[in-house]
Design an enzyme around this catalytic site. Structure first.
Site, short mmCIF file in Angstrom:
data_model
loop_
_atom_site.label_atom_id
_atom_site.label_comp_id
_atom_site.label_asym_id
_atom_site.label_seq_id
_atom_site.Cartn_x
_atom_site.Cartn_y
_atom_site.Cartn_z
N LYS A 1 35.09 -58.38 -12.44
CA LYS A 1 34.95 -57.11 -11.71
C LYS A 1 34.24 -56.13 -12.63
O LYS A 1 34.81 -55.60 -13.57
CB LYS A 1 36.33 -56.56 -11.33
N GLY B 1 37.83 -50.69 -21.33
CA GLY B 1 37.71 -49.44 -20.60
C GLY B 1 38.58 -48.37 -21.23
O GLY B 1 38.83 -48.40 -22.44
N SER B 2 39.04 -47.46 -20.40
CA SER B 2 39.78 -46.31 -20.92
C SER B 2 41.22 -46.69 -21.30
O SER B 2 41.78 -47.66 -20.78
CB SER B 2 39.80 -45.19 -19.88
N THR C 1 43.91 -45.03 -20.56
CA THR C 1 44.82 -44.82 -19.42
C THR C 1 44.85 -46.05 -18.52
O THR C 1 45.93 -46.55 -18.16
CB THR C 1 44.33 -43.61 -18.58
N GLY D 1 43.86 -49.08 -19.28
CA GLY D 1 44.35 -50.21 -20.06
C GLY D 1 45.87 -50.26 -20.09
O GLY D 1 46.48 -51.31 -19.92
N GLU E 1 40.57 -53.69 -24.71
CA GLU E 1 39.74 -52.95 -25.67
C GLU E 1 39.53 -51.57 -25.08
O GLU E 1 38.96 -51.44 -24.00
CB GLU E 1 38.39 -53.64 -25.89
#
Ligand code: ADP
Length: 473
Positions: A166, A219-220, A222, A224, A241
């Site tokens: 995705k 990604g961010s 939050t 994650g 990450e």
């Protein structure tokens, strides 16, 4: 791309270039949760045959993918620069990276090893073996739209897993072309699936799906954290990450010209939109003023412009919301008393895009929001320190721990920093951003969770071990 076929989604979204909002790269699908289920089912069906395939076959396919990416370099680089906004030279370098990653993991497909140990019971042998996990779900960000998918997909396939990817909403085109190449290079139907769409619908379903054995996310922080909690609830393996607030320490004995180029590159190139960007520049007092004025002068000489213009050194910010976020942080920095030395202005260019001049703050403290929260834009703050000891303490005073750098001529101090900086990657007289693919990538503290990506260590995430005890009759 589900089970080897391209499927229409009920809705699509225009993919617009941040360099020029009149440049529409294409209309890409917003898939439904049912489509995620279809992709996971296809991957599950494909897994038995793919995981038993002789490794050389998988190696050959990965090698072909790497070569095809290299053959399509110019085209892919242009698509990447158009949709993400990094300048063409950086986009081409990223495409090269993706190609190399596939070729590296082509070799790794043949190097899955185990261990044989004498058992504690007589005439018995214990072996530790590796096997693939099954279906791996991948959720990727927009800032490296071909390299990050590549460094997740290549090891997953090399070791016999099936994949559902995705990609980020802002950069579906790179993922679409990568999927096309993967399919054309002979990956069997269902082994690799692409589902474009939103994080809330497609990403969330992928994370919750019980058929997905593991999730690799970039990604961010939050998002994650949310993914880790859901994955833990159903005992799925997870690798995250996330953000960084990476320090670059500049000591008085450093080669100042070199340190300025390192800071310029690490903090501002690729519009500062790298999780390894140096957003905190920690400078020893005796060289502080010279560092700030010379870095500001270098910044003013950079060309912020259209990603495809040959004379642009920095492209636009990736999107309007990200530009608004950058501008809000610049305002917050001023309100907290930091001195904006240069930049921080929204710029007009020949096309309508999201252009921002790189912003350098001085007279900042490590407590200010601009030095604590990840901005993910061309914004950096200089922090004045008395000596190396204070520099190290400030560098480590952060909830993140991805990359940390130091500029110094002292071997002794460089070695001390290497071993005491709380970061997964340490750079000596090099920018905090810019890494090799054959060694592990990842951080400590709030930046990463789970085992490392890339390099030989990638096998840890994409396989699990089992132990066999064997007594010959
Ligand atoms: P950014 O701020 O860089 O967009 P995000 O963490 O929001 O960072 O996005 C990174 C990836 O995570 C994207 O592919 C995004 O669609 C996806 N994502 C966002 N929210 C969720 C969620 N709730 N569940 C799963 N994936 C998500």
């Amino acid at each position: 791309l589900i089970d080897g076929a391209w499927i229409d989604a009920p809705q699509t979204e225009a993919n617009v270039s941040p360099s020029d909002i009149a440049d529409v790269i294409g209309h890409f699908p917003l898939a439904t949760a049912d489509m995620v289920d279809g992709a996971v089912d296809a991957a599950k069906r494909a897994f038995p045959a793919w995981s038993r395939e002789i490794p050389e076959k998988r190696a050959d396919i990965l090698d072909r993918i790497g070569q095809r990416i290299a053959q399509e370099r110019a085209f892919l680089g242009e698509v990447l620069a158009r949709e993400e906004g990094k300048v063409l030279a950086d986009a081409l370098a990223e495409v090269d990276r993706a190609s190399r990653v596939f070729r590296f993991f082509a070799g790794e497909a043949l190097r899955v090893t185990g261990e044989t140990v004498a058992s504690l019971r007589g005439q018995c042998e214990a072996t530790v073996r590796r096997r693939p996990l099954g279906v791996v779900g991948m959720i990727t960000p927009w800032n490296f739209p071909i390299a990050i998918p590549a460094w997740k997909i290549a090891p997953a396939l090399a070791f016999g897993n099936c994949v559902v990817l995705k990609p980020a909403e802002l950069t579906p085109a790179c993922a679409w072309h990568l999927a096309r190449i993967i399919r054309e290079c002979g990956v069997p139907a269902g082994v690799f699936n692409l589902v474009c769409g939103s994080g809330a619908v497609v990403g969330d379903r992928l994370v919750r799906h019980r058929g997905v054995a593991a999730i690799s996310f970039t990604g961010s922080t939050t998002t994650g954290a949310r993914i880790a909690a859901i994955a833990a609830g159903r005992m799925a393996r997870v690798q995250l990450e996330m953000g960084g607030k990476n320090p670059l320490v500049v000591l008085a004995d450093a080669d100042l010209d070199q340190a300025i180029e390192i800071a310029l590159n690490g903090a501002f190139f690729q519009t500062g939109q790298r999780c390894t960007a140096s957003s905190r520049l920690i400078v020893e007092a005796s060289v502080h003023d010279a560092f700030v004025s010379e870095l500001a002068a270098r910044l003013r000489s950079l060309n912020v412009g259209h990603a495809l213009d040959a004379d642009s050194t920095i492209g636009p910010v990736v999107s309007e919301p990200q530009l608004a976020k950058d501008v809000a942080y610049i305002r917050a920095g001023r309100e907290e008393g930091a001195q904006l030395v240069t930049g921080g202005e929204v710029l007009e260019r020949r096309t309508e895009g999201f252009y921002l001049s790189p912003a350098l703050f001085a007279e900042t403290t490590n407590e200010m929001r601009i030095n604590r929260e990840e901005i993910f834009g061309p914004v950096a703050g200089v922090i004045r320190v008395a000596d190396y000891d204070e520099a190290l303490a400030v560098a480590n005073d952060t909830e993140f721990g991805l990359s940390a750098g130091i500029c110094t001529a002292s071997h002794k101090i460089a070695c001390h920093f290497r071993d005491h900086a709380e970061a997964g990657m340490v750079m000596i007289n090099l920018p905090t951003a810019g890494v090799d693919y054959h060694v592990p990538f990842g951080g400590s503290k709030g930046s990463s969770f789970g085992s490392r990506e890339q390099g030989r260590q990638a096998v840890e995430f994409y396989t699990s071990t089992y132990t066999a005890y064997d007594r010959p009759l």
